[in-house]
Design a protein around this motif. Structure first.
Motif, short mmCIF file in Angstrom:
data_model
loop_
_atom_site.label_atom_id
_atom_site.label_comp_id
_atom_site.label_asym_id
_atom_site.label_seq_id
_atom_site.Cartn_x
_atom_site.Cartn_y
_atom_site.Cartn_z
N GLU A 116 0.83 -1.20 0.00
CA GLU A 116 0.00 0.00 0.00
C GLU A 116 0.87 1.26 0.00
O GLU A 116 1.80 1.38 0.80
CB GLU A 116 -0.92 -0.01 1.23
CG GLU A 116 -1.95 1.12 1.21
CD GLU A 116 -2.93 1.02 2.37
OE1 GLU A 116 -3.68 1.99 2.56
OE2 GLU A 116 -2.92 -0.01 3.07
N GLY A 117 0.57 2.19 -0.91
CA GLY A 117 1.34 3.42 -0.99
C GLY A 117 2.61 3.32 -1.81
O GLY A 117 3.38 4.28 -1.89
N SER A 118 2.85 2.15 -2.44
CA SER A 118 4.07 1.99 -3.22
C SER A 118 4.02 2.85 -4.49
O SER A 118 2.95 3.19 -4.98
CB SER A 118 4.27 0.52 -3.62
OG SER A 118 3.37 0.16 -4.65
N PHE A 119 5.20 3.19 -5.00
CA PHE A 119 5.25 4.01 -6.22
C PHE A 119 4.56 3.30 -7.37
O PHE A 119 3.96 3.94 -8.24
CB PHE A 119 6.71 4.33 -6.58
CG PHE A 119 7.48 3.17 -7.17
CD1 PHE A 119 7.45 2.91 -8.54
CD2 PHE A 119 8.22 2.33 -6.36
CE1 PHE A 119 8.14 1.86 -9.09
CE2 PHE A 119 8.92 1.27 -6.90
CZ PHE A 119 8.89 1.02 -8.27
N THR A 122 0.77 3.80 -7.13
CA THR A 122 0.46 5.21 -7.36
C THR A 122 0.56 5.56 -8.84
O THR A 122 -0.35 6.18 -9.42
CB THR A 122 1.42 6.10 -6.55
OG1 THR A 122 1.31 5.78 -5.17
CG2 THR A 122 1.10 7.58 -6.76
N GLU A 123 1.66 5.15 -9.47
CA GLU A 123 1.86 5.49 -10.87
C GLU A 123 0.95 4.66 -11.78
O GLU A 123 0.55 5.11 -12.85
CB GLU A 123 3.33 5.30 -11.24
CG GLU A 123 4.23 6.29 -10.50
CD GLU A 123 5.68 6.21 -10.92
OE1 GLU A 123 5.94 5.91 -12.11
OE2 GLU A 123 6.56 6.44 -10.07
N VAL A 125 -2.08 3.86 -11.06
CA VAL A 125 -3.37 4.57 -11.01
C VAL A 125 -3.38 5.71 -12.02
O VAL A 125 -4.37 5.94 -12.74
CB VAL A 125 -3.64 5.10 -9.58
CG1 VAL A 125 -4.80 6.10 -9.59
CG2 VAL A 125 -3.95 3.94 -8.65
N GLU A 126 -2.25 6.45 -12.10
CA GLU A 126 -2.17 7.58 -13.04
C GLU A 126 -2.19 7.08 -14.49
O GLU A 126 -2.82 7.70 -15.35
CB GLU A 126 -0.88 8.37 -12.76
CG GLU A 126 -0.89 9.05 -11.40
CD GLU A 126 0.45 9.68 -11.06
OE1 GLU A 126 1.38 9.54 -11.86
OE2 GLU A 126 0.55 10.31 -9.98
#
Length: 563
Positions: A116-119, A122-123, A125-126
């Motif tokens: 959870e919260g890993s790069f 996050t990326e 999702v983008e």
């Protein structure tokens, strides 16, 4: 983070009577050590009885499991000595299981991209957001309507131009006939006719030009309107591609693998010198590198390793429940080469010459061709590590041959008949016969199971497994057609002897068609790739029928199988 005590498993059974391995096993071709077999049995019992997580392996249809969503898994056990000197084992699974990377008792991934919260998340999702924007633009109702109209307009244009060109052809025929029948006309009438016909031809060409311009204007108008609506799609796709590539490289750098000397390499470095240059998808997620990395990280001494399949087979591959398999070549070989550096590892058995001490029987010979009986475990042509082969032996047998000698091949493990082109003139004819599939070949095989049907046909398209050569896959999308007819010769309570007639000659065709769940679902006895290793592969090229390349005489050769 998993601590070492959470993943190290002492043996439940007493192991005092077992001898430890002298060296670590060669992971790409091995017989599991007895202690690895015991560790695997204990892990399999755990898989049957644990209640901490649920995963559909496709083994229990009676309890309502959805077979369409079932996923079998490769598991690995690594026999180790703990830092305290205790003998036990580590366990791992390839990829994810139960939609998780981390499960109790199993070693963690080398890098957990799902934290959870890993790069990565996050990326990702983008990147997914860009994909949604692309989909929104391309599925906009106005854009969809314009695409449909553009397609219809292009079709109408093509039909209109086709009709006009067809009319021009017919008109040209009429003009030709008028010219041919103008002999009875006066010179002045013929001159007027010629001018009129020429003018008609020019008018038709101008009409075609105008028709093209008219239709292109209509098509271009629709295309311009569509482009205006979807102008952002191309740059968005490029942005997605660039960001995906950057994320992939960043991800590769996180997968850092240790070896026994404490040396660390990431995926990018490991695959930089390979043919593909970049890591394939899911590299580093297999059980073997996970196990070794964990052992090195926490001070365990690796002693031996084994990997087995648990559950239903994938649709394309051939994996049998509880069977043991070597590490894959495409994803694991470069990684494990680094990780096993500095360790005392068994020699690669594939470097040994399997043909040593064997001879080839020549059952027919003349000035142009020969027919030989190739023994099992004998290469048809020189390999990467072993030169001895049918080609080398024939080159020695026929030093003055002008032909290439090898016209077709048999798998190394398959025994039986091969035709040899001694002369250049024979080679051309023999090659043509194989290309046109007029050569008739019959194989005998002993398969593991009792086949109920007496005869039938198998049609399963095939291609090579790019991640694990020389294994072959069944692939309906990219595979080449492969067809085999079979008939039963005899049955016992455990095995069936069959006669196989391959219409095509794909690599490992008969082995895959026998072993695959959509084929006979019964591997050939001794098939170390798609079944279980035995004293030999029980597959023999028994009959060969062809036309003599020079005399054109029909020829038939037969050698009984040794099994």
């Amino acid at each position: 983070m998993h601590s070492p005590e959470h993943c190290f498993t002492p043996f439940k059974a007493n192991i005092d009577a077992f001898a430890l391995p002298e060296r670590f096993n060669f992971p790409f071709y091995y017989e599991p050590h007895p202690l690895c077999l015991l560790a695997a049995e204990e892990l399999q019992q755990h898989l049957l009885t644990q209640a901490d997580w649920q995963h559909n392996f496709g083994l229990d249809a009676d309890q309502g499991e959805d077979s369409a969503n079932a996923i079998g898994k490769m598991f690995g056990v690594l026999l180790v000595r703990s830092p305290e000197g205790e003998i036990g084992y580590l366990s791992a699974f390839s990829g994810k299981m139960a939609d998780q990377n981390l499960l109790p008792g199993f070693v963690p991934p080398v890098f957990d991209m799902l934290t959870e919260g890993s790069f990565f998340l996050t990326e990702q999702v983008e990147i997914n957001a860009i994909t949604h924007r692309i989909e929104a633009l391309t599925t906009d109702p106005t854009a969809v309507a314009l695409k449909k109209a553009l397609k219809a307009e292009k079709h109408a244009r093509d039909e209109a131009l086709k009709t006009h060109r067809s009319n021009m052809v017919e008109a040209r025929k009429v003009r030709k006939a008028l010219r041919e029948n103008s002999a009875a006309l006066s010179q002045e009438e013929r001159h007027e006719l010629k001018q009129r016909l020429s003018q008609e031809s020019v008018i038709e060409k101008l009409q075609l030009r105008d028709l093209k311009l008219e239709w292109e204007a209509r098509v271009n108008q629709l295309q311009t309107e569509l482009d205006a609506l979807t102008a952002d799609v191309a740059p968005l796709k490029q942005e997605r591609k660039d960001r995906s590539s950057a994320l992939q490289k960043k991800l590769f750098a996180q997968y850092r693998f240790l070896n026994i000397n404490g040396e660390e390499k990431d995926l990018g470095d490991i695959f930089a010198d390979t043919t593909q240059g970049v890591p394939p998808a899911a590299a580093g997620e297999c059980a073997a590198p996970k196990l070794l990395h964990y052992a090195f990280k926490w001070g365990f001494t690796p002693l031996s390793m084994a990997e087995f399949w648990w559950g239903i087979s994938p649709k394309s591959e051939i994996r049998r429940h509880k069977n043991y398999y070597p590490a894959c070549q495409g994803k694991c070989q470069p990684i494990l080469t680094h990780m096993l550096s500095g360790m005392d590892v068994d020699e690669n058995p594939l470097q040994h010459n399997p043909a040593e001490g064997k001879s080839i029987d020549i059952i027919y010979q003349d000035d142009d061709m020969a027919v030989v009986n190739k023994p099992a475990e004998f290469l048809s042509v020189p390999g990467k590590m072993v030169e001895d082969s049918v080609y080398l032996r024939m080159k020695q047998q026929f030093p003055d041959a002008t032909g290439p000698l090898i016209v077709h091949r048999l798998d190394m493990s398959t025994s039986g008949l091969m035709v040899i082109a001694i002369s250049k003139r024979a080679n051309k004819s023999l090659q043509k016969q194989f290309i046109q599939r007029t050569v008739q070949k019959t194989y005998t095989a002993l398969i593991d199971g009792v086949l109920t049907q007496d005869s039938g046909q198998i049609n399963l398209p095939m291609r090579g497994d790019l991640d694990d050569r020389p294994r072959q896959l069944v692939c309906y999308e990219h595979g080449k057609p492969a067809e085999t007819t079979y008939e039963v010769i005899s049955r016992t309570d455990k095995h069936t002897k069959v006669r196989l007639y391959p219409k095509t000659g794909r690599t490992h065709q008969l082995r895959v068609h026998c072993a695959h769940s959509l084929g006979l679902n019964m591997p050939i006895i001794g098939d170390d790739l798609y079944g279980v290793k035995a004293n030999r592969l029980h597959l023999h090229a028994e009959t060969l029928e062809l036309t003599h390349p020079i005399t054109h005489e029909p020829m038939r050769f037969h050698v009984d199988a040794e099994f």
